[in-house]
Design an enzyme around this catalytic site. Structure first.
Site, PDB file in Angstrom:
ATOM      1  N   ARG A   1     -99.728 -22.792  12.963  1.00  0.00           N
ATOM      2  CA  ARG A   1     -98.620 -22.641  12.018  1.00  0.00           C
ATOM      3  C   ARG A   1     -98.196 -23.996  11.505  1.00  0.00           C
ATOM      4  NH1 ARG A   1     -95.197 -18.580  13.569  1.00  0.00           N
ATOM      5  NH2 ARG A   1     -94.000 -19.209  11.754  1.00  0.00           N
TER       6      ARG A   1
ATOM      7  N   ARG B   1     -88.361 -26.481  13.273  1.00  0.00           N
ATOM      8  CA  ARG B   1     -88.909 -26.517  14.629  1.00  0.00           C
ATOM      9  C   ARG B   1     -88.447 -27.776  15.357  1.00  0.00           C
ATOM     10  NH1 ARG B   1     -93.211 -23.151  15.951  1.00  0.00           N
ATOM     11  NH2 ARG B   1     -92.735 -23.989  17.988  1.00  0.00           N
TER      12      ARG B   1
ATOM     13  N   GLU C   1     -91.465 -15.344   0.143  1.00  0.00           N
ATOM     14  CA  GLU C   1     -90.620 -14.975   1.284  1.00  0.00           C
ATOM     15  C   GLU C   1     -89.391 -14.203   0.836  1.00  0.00           C
ATOM     16  OE1 GLU C   1     -89.577 -18.314   3.703  1.00  0.00           O
ATOM     17  OE2 GLU C   1     -91.655 -18.960   3.810  1.00  0.00           O
TER      18      GLU C   1
ATOM     19  N   ARG D   1    -108.503 -24.502  -1.772  1.00  0.00           N
ATOM     20  CA  ARG D   1    -109.785 -24.580  -2.487  1.00  0.00           C
ATOM     21  C   ARG D   1    -110.061 -26.032  -2.888  1.00  0.00           C
ATOM     22  NH1 ARG D   1    -111.254 -20.159  -0.352  1.00  0.00           N
ATOM     23  NH2 ARG D   1    -110.754 -18.201  -1.374  1.00  0.00           N
TER      24      ARG D   1
ATOM     25  N   ARG E   1     -94.868 -22.392   3.853  1.00  0.00           N
ATOM     26  CA  ARG E   1     -95.324 -22.194   5.241  1.00  0.00           C
ATOM     27  C   ARG E   1     -96.766 -21.725   5.213  1.00  0.00           C
ATOM     28  NH1 ARG E   1     -89.966 -20.518   5.187  1.00  0.00           N
ATOM     29  NH2 ARG E   1     -88.700 -20.913   7.030  1.00  0.00           N
TER      30      ARG E   1
ATOM     31  N   CYS F   1    -101.320 -15.489  -0.688  1.00  0.00           N
ATOM     32  CA  CYS F   1     -99.992 -16.096  -0.895  1.00  0.00           C
ATOM     33  C   CYS F   1     -98.937 -14.994  -0.964  1.00  0.00           C
ATOM     34  CB  CYS F   1     -99.920 -16.839  -2.217  1.00  0.00           C
ATOM     35  SG  CYS F   1    -101.033 -18.211  -2.326  1.00  0.00           S
TER      36      CYS F   1
ATOM     37  N   TYR G   1     -95.095 -29.532  11.352  1.00  0.00           N
ATOM     38  CA  TYR G   1     -93.914 -29.342  10.484  1.00  0.00           C
ATOM     39  C   TYR G   1     -93.553 -30.691   9.873  1.00  0.00           C
ATOM     40  CZ  TYR G   1     -93.662 -24.640  12.095  1.00  0.00           C
ATOM     41  OH  TYR G   1     -93.984 -23.333  12.324  1.00  0.00           O
TER      42      TYR G   1
END
Ligand code: DC
Length: 343
Positions: A6, A114, A76, A62, A88, A73, A106
């Protein structure tokens, strides 16, 4: 074994360029810090907050040559008061290692998401010191943009105080009056589209501080202990919460003694004067080489011989002589040091 990595990064503006630049930075960091092969990536899920709609972040994958993975994609959901301008990713890889070996990444303001990871000393500080004309600011500015770090030009802070002295007719040799003025100035550093802008008492003086007169005044006020105390405090605060590339004279030796990467850039004084004349010529100003050479030598002397935090080579700094080097070579060398420090 399938593992998920992540990561997140914030961007400064809702432009195609900024979204792709920062997504590339995030993906490169995930790839480098986990030592993964591009072919081992099976899929990547990208999400963006609703304030970002200028580009699909997946295009950045790419561009990096991730051609076999499936990419998706999504936008949110909007959550009140949550971090904005954020991308993210969830990178799925097929590897011989276990999920516990994976480093999550992050960057920039996304470290706030985080604190557990950010708190593990993940913030990186790169200190670049050296005399005027050694190439510090170009290298630091460009590298910071490429790596998604914040570029802190500390010379601009000393210049701001020099500028205010000239504006208010304050003699730069009068330590007490300069210190009083420095204490009163409301200095703000902000980042607009990734570029540092400096405000003194709410006036944007970023461009006005680039004259020889201001450079001389800056070098004079930089000798004053109280001026240095005020500015060093500000510089350390910026580095506390961000990945920074900070350039100046005393960054590795005094401001950020624990910086993970310290570089001292040097160059032959005649070459530095030649570069300065070139910069002036680009601005349409015709300069006398020998006059510029004298000014640089005078500033070197003042910066190296002052009592408080002079220009010195930090013990653990890597020295790079840029006299015969192109900017791109210097950047590559420093980027390599940063990558090693981040692993
Ligand atoms: O890098 P520059 O030319 O913008 O810096 C202007 C002056 O400020 C330079 O003569 C020395 C001083 N300076 C300093 O003393 N310490 C720093 N960290 C940065 C700059």
């Amino acid at each position: 074994m399938k593992c998920s990595i992540r990561g997140a990064i914030t961007v400064d503006s809702n432009t195609r360029e900024d979204i792709l630049l920062n997504t590339r930075t995030l993906l490169k960091e995930i790839i480098n810090s986990n030592n993964i092969e591009l072919d081992s990536i099976t899929s990547i899920l990208f999400t963006a907050t609703r304030d970002l709609d200028a580009a699909y972040p997946a295009v950045a994958a790419r561009e990096l040559g991730i051609v076999n993975a499936s990419l998706m994609c999504a936008q949110e959901m909007y959550v009140r008061d949550s971090l904005g301008m954020c991308i993210r990713v969830q990178v799925e890889v097929e590897t011989g290692r276990t999920q516990r070996d994976m480093n999550f990444v992050y960057l920039k303001d996304a470290v706030k998401l985080r604190p557990d990871i950010a708190g593990r000393g993940k913030n990186i500080a790169v200190a670049i010191d050296g005399p005027a004309g050694s190439g510090k600011s170009t290298v630091a500015r460009e590298l910071a943009a490429e790596l998604g770090f914040i570029y802190v030009d500390t010379g601009a802070m000393y210049r701001s105080i020099g500028y205010k002295c000239l504006e208010n007719d304050v003699d730069t040799a009068n330590e007490e009056t300069v210190a009083e003025l420095a204490e009163k100035i409301n200095m703000e550093i902000c980042y607009i589209e990734g570029k540092q802008r400096i405000f003194a008492d709410a006036v944007d003086i970023t461009d006005s501080i680039r004259t020889q007169e201001v450079a001389d005044a800056a070098s004079a006020v930089a000798k004053i202990p109280d001026v240095r105390r005020i500015l060093v405090k500000l510089q350390r605060e910026i580095a506390k919460n961000n990945n920074v590339i900070m350039d100046g004279r005393d960054i590795g030796s005094n401001v950020l003694p624990d910086a993970q990467v310290k570089v001292y850039l040097d160059a032959d004084v005649a070459e530095r004067a030649k570069r300065r004349c070139g910069e002036l010529a680009q601005k349409g100003v015709e300069a006398d080489f020998y006059k510029v050479l004298d000014e640089i030598m005078a500033r070197d002397k003042q910066d190296k011989e002052r009592k408080v935090n002079p220009l010195v080579i930090a013990e653990d700094a890597t020295i790079i002589d840029t006299t015969d080097m192109k900017i791109v070579q210097v950047k590559q060398e420093i980027a390599e040091l940063i990558r090693e420090a981040m692993l």
